[in-house]
Design a protein around this motif. Structure first.
Motif, PDB file in Angstrom:
ATOM      1  N   ARG A 103       0.836  -1.203   0.000  1.00 29.00           N
ATOM      2  CA  ARG A 103       0.000   0.000   0.000  1.00 29.00           C
ATOM      3  C   ARG A 103       0.869   1.251   0.000  1.00 29.00           C
ATOM      4  O   ARG A 103       0.549   2.249  -0.681  1.00 29.00           O
ATOM      5  CB  ARG A 103      -0.905  -0.014   1.234  1.00 29.00           C
ATOM      6  CG  ARG A 103      -2.007   1.034   1.244  1.00 29.00           C
ATOM      7  CD  ARG A 103      -3.053   0.704   0.204  1.00 29.00           C
ATOM      8  NE  ARG A 103      -2.914   1.479  -1.039  1.00 29.00           N
ATOM      9  CZ  ARG A 103      -3.506   1.160  -2.165  1.00 29.00           C
ATOM     10  NH1 ARG A 103      -4.276   0.105  -2.243  1.00 29.00           N
ATOM     11  NH2 ARG A 103      -3.341   1.900  -3.245  1.00 29.00           N
ATOM     12  N   LEU A 104       1.962   1.214   0.750  1.00 28.78           N
ATOM     13  CA  LEU A 104       2.890   2.348   0.793  1.00 28.78           C
ATOM     14  C   LEU A 104       3.430   2.647  -0.601  1.00 28.78           C
ATOM     15  O   LEU A 104       3.435   3.806  -1.043  1.00 28.78           O
ATOM     16  CB  LEU A 104       4.040   2.032   1.752  1.00 28.78           C
ATOM     17  CG  LEU A 104       5.207   3.029   1.786  1.00 28.78           C
ATOM     18  CD1 LEU A 104       4.753   4.367   2.364  1.00 28.78           C
ATOM     19  CD2 LEU A 104       6.368   2.458   2.604  1.00 28.78           C
ATOM     20  N   LEU A 105       3.881   1.601  -1.305  1.00 28.44           N
ATOM     21  CA  LEU A 105       4.428   1.794  -2.651  1.00 28.44           C
ATOM     22  C   LEU A 105       3.336   2.213  -3.626  1.00 28.44           C
ATOM     23  O   LEU A 105       3.547   3.121  -4.444  1.00 28.44           O
ATOM     24  CB  LEU A 105       5.097   0.494  -3.127  1.00 28.44           C
ATOM     25  CG  LEU A 105       5.671   0.522  -4.539  1.00 28.44           C
ATOM     26  CD1 LEU A 105       6.736   1.603  -4.677  1.00 28.44           C
ATOM     27  CD2 LEU A 105       6.244  -0.847  -4.900  1.00 28.44           C
ATOM     28  N   GLN A 106       2.190   1.568  -3.525  1.00 28.51           N
ATOM     29  CA  GLN A 106       1.092   1.885  -4.427  1.00 28.51           C
ATOM     30  C   GLN A 106       0.680   3.361  -4.296  1.00 28.51           C
ATOM     31  O   GLN A 106       0.492   4.077  -5.292  1.00 28.51           O
ATOM     32  CB  GLN A 106      -0.102   0.987  -4.116  1.00 28.51           C
ATOM     33  CG  GLN A 106      -1.190   0.972  -5.153  1.00 28.51           C
ATOM     34  CD  GLN A 106      -0.828   0.145  -6.373  1.00 28.51           C
ATOM     35  OE1 GLN A 106      -0.532   0.716  -7.420  1.00 28.51           O
ATOM     36  NE2 GLN A 106      -0.868  -1.175  -6.235  1.00 28.51           N
ATOM     37  N   ASP A 107       0.552   3.827  -3.064  1.00 28.46           N
ATOM     38  CA  ASP A 107       0.148   5.221  -2.826  1.00 28.46           C
ATOM     39  C   ASP A 107       1.197   6.193  -3.370  1.00 28.46           C
ATOM     40  O   ASP A 107       0.848   7.240  -3.946  1.00 28.46           O
ATOM     41  CB  ASP A 107      -0.074   5.465  -1.332  1.00 28.46           C
ATOM     42  CG  ASP A 107      -1.313   4.772  -0.807  1.00 28.46           C
ATOM     43  OD1 ASP A 107      -2.142   4.335  -1.627  1.00 28.46           O
ATOM     44  OD2 ASP A 107      -1.456   4.662   0.434  1.00 28.46           O
ATOM     45  N   PHE A 108       2.464   5.855  -3.175  1.00 27.41           N
ATOM     46  CA  PHE A 108       3.520   6.742  -3.656  1.00 27.41           C
ATOM     47  C   PHE A 108       3.491   6.832  -5.180  1.00 27.41           C
ATOM     48  O   PHE A 108       3.596   7.928  -5.752  1.00 27.41           O
ATOM     49  CB  PHE A 108       4.893   6.245  -3.191  1.00 27.41           C
ATOM     50  CG  PHE A 108       6.021   7.148  -3.598  1.00 27.41           C
ATOM     51  CD1 PHE A 108       6.320   8.284  -2.861  1.00 27.41           C
ATOM     52  CD2 PHE A 108       6.774   6.876  -4.734  1.00 27.41           C
ATOM     53  CE1 PHE A 108       7.348   9.134  -3.244  1.00 27.41           C
ATOM     54  CE2 PHE A 108       7.796   7.715  -5.125  1.00 27.41           C
ATOM     55  CZ  PHE A 108       8.088   8.843  -4.375  1.00 27.41           C
ATOM     56  N   ILE A 109       3.335   5.699  -5.858  1.00 30.61           N
ATOM     57  CA  ILE A 109       3.273   5.691  -7.317  1.00 30.61           C
ATOM     58  C   ILE A 109       2.067   6.487  -7.803  1.00 30.61           C
ATOM     59  O   ILE A 109       2.163   7.262  -8.772  1.00 30.61           O
ATOM     60  CB  ILE A 109       3.226   4.240  -7.841  1.00 30.61           C
ATOM     61  CG1 ILE A 109       4.584   3.564  -7.638  1.00 30.61           C
ATOM     62  CG2 ILE A 109       2.825   4.207  -9.315  1.00 30.61           C
ATOM     63  CD1 ILE A 109       4.614   2.100  -8.026  1.00 30.61           C
ATOM     64  N   GLN A 110       0.943   6.326  -7.131  1.00 28.30           N
ATOM     65  CA  GLN A 110      -0.260   7.044  -7.546  1.00 28.30           C
ATOM     66  C   GLN A 110      -0.078   8.557  -7.409  1.00 28.30           C
ATOM     67  O   GLN A 110      -0.527   9.332  -8.272  1.00 28.30           O
ATOM     68  CB  GLN A 110      -1.471   6.582  -6.732  1.00 28.30           C
ATOM     69  CG  GLN A 110      -1.912   5.154  -7.012  1.00 28.30           C
ATOM     70  CD  GLN A 110      -2.252   4.920  -8.475  1.00 28.30           C
ATOM     71  OE1 GLN A 110      -2.784   5.799  -9.149  1.00 28.30           O
ATOM     72  NE2 GLN A 110      -1.918   3.750  -8.972  1.00 28.30           N
TER      73      GLN A 110
END
Length: 207
Positions: free
Chosen positions: A54-61
């Motif tokens: 979730r941390l990586l996904q949010d950053f990419i978004q």
């Protein structure tokens, strides 16, 4: 008679050495294939007990504004969390689709501009060591206004494969030993990013 025996032993030892080198090259090539879909993200701020994907996904978004979640096979932190860590831990992400991986990798420098986050491809240690020896050559070539491209452990300068000067330690590339191992386009399970929505589940560190 003794000389013939010694020559035979030396020949057999040379044959064994060559076989070991080929075996090691094959193992390294298999390791490289196993991490082909991976990227290593460095510098993303983290907190204890955070969901890494979730941390990586949010950053990419936040940086790419894709409108859909990138699909990952696996996402994990490297090492244990500690409040005394000088830097955030690296995040290793295995992408479900190679084209998504390439889209993020090739646009990361521009999208992550102004942050302390950067992205690297993941390679086996043996290939990483050979790449490190090529970094100074690549930087100098760029200073000389030459075109450079580092593909796994092969450096191209102005379209030509870089060969170390005579007398230096040769850089034996597993890709050169195994031509079939070089990256080729894959047709299955690949698609361009931004086509449709879907839902889904490392040079030097800057100072």
């Amino acid at each position: 008679m003794q000389k013939l025996t010694d020559n035979k032993v030396n020949d057999e030892l040379e044959t064994i050495r060559e076989a070991n080198e080929k075996l090691q090259s094959s193992v390294t090539d298999l390791q490289a294939r196993s991490v082909r879909d991976n990227l290593v993200f460095s510098g993303i701020p983290e907190h204890a007990w955070e969901d890494t994907e979730r941390l990586l996904q949010d950053f990419i978004q936040r940086r790419f504004r894709l409108g859909y979640d990138i699909s990952f096979e696996r996402v994990h932190m490297v090492g244990k969390w500690s409040e005394f860590n000088e830097y955030p831990r690296n995040i290793v992400a295995k992408f479900s689709f190679f084209k998504d991986r390439e889209f993020i990798r090739t646009n990361a420098a521009r999208r992550f501009s102004g942050t302390k986050v950067w992205v690297n491809e993941q390679f086996p240690q043996e290939i990483e060591e050979r790449r490190k020896k090529l970094y100074p050559v690549m930087r100098q070539a760029r200073k000389d206004k030459k075109r450079t491209k580092l593909v796994r452990d092969i450096l191209y300068i102005d379209g030509e494969v870089y060969t170390p000067p005579a007398g230096s330690t040769p850089l034996t590339s597993t890709a050169q030993q195994n031509p079939a191992s070089q990256d080729t386009p894959r047709e299955n399970n690949e698609r361009q990013p931004l086509k449709r929505q879907r839902q889904g589940s490392t040079p030097d560190r800057p100072r």
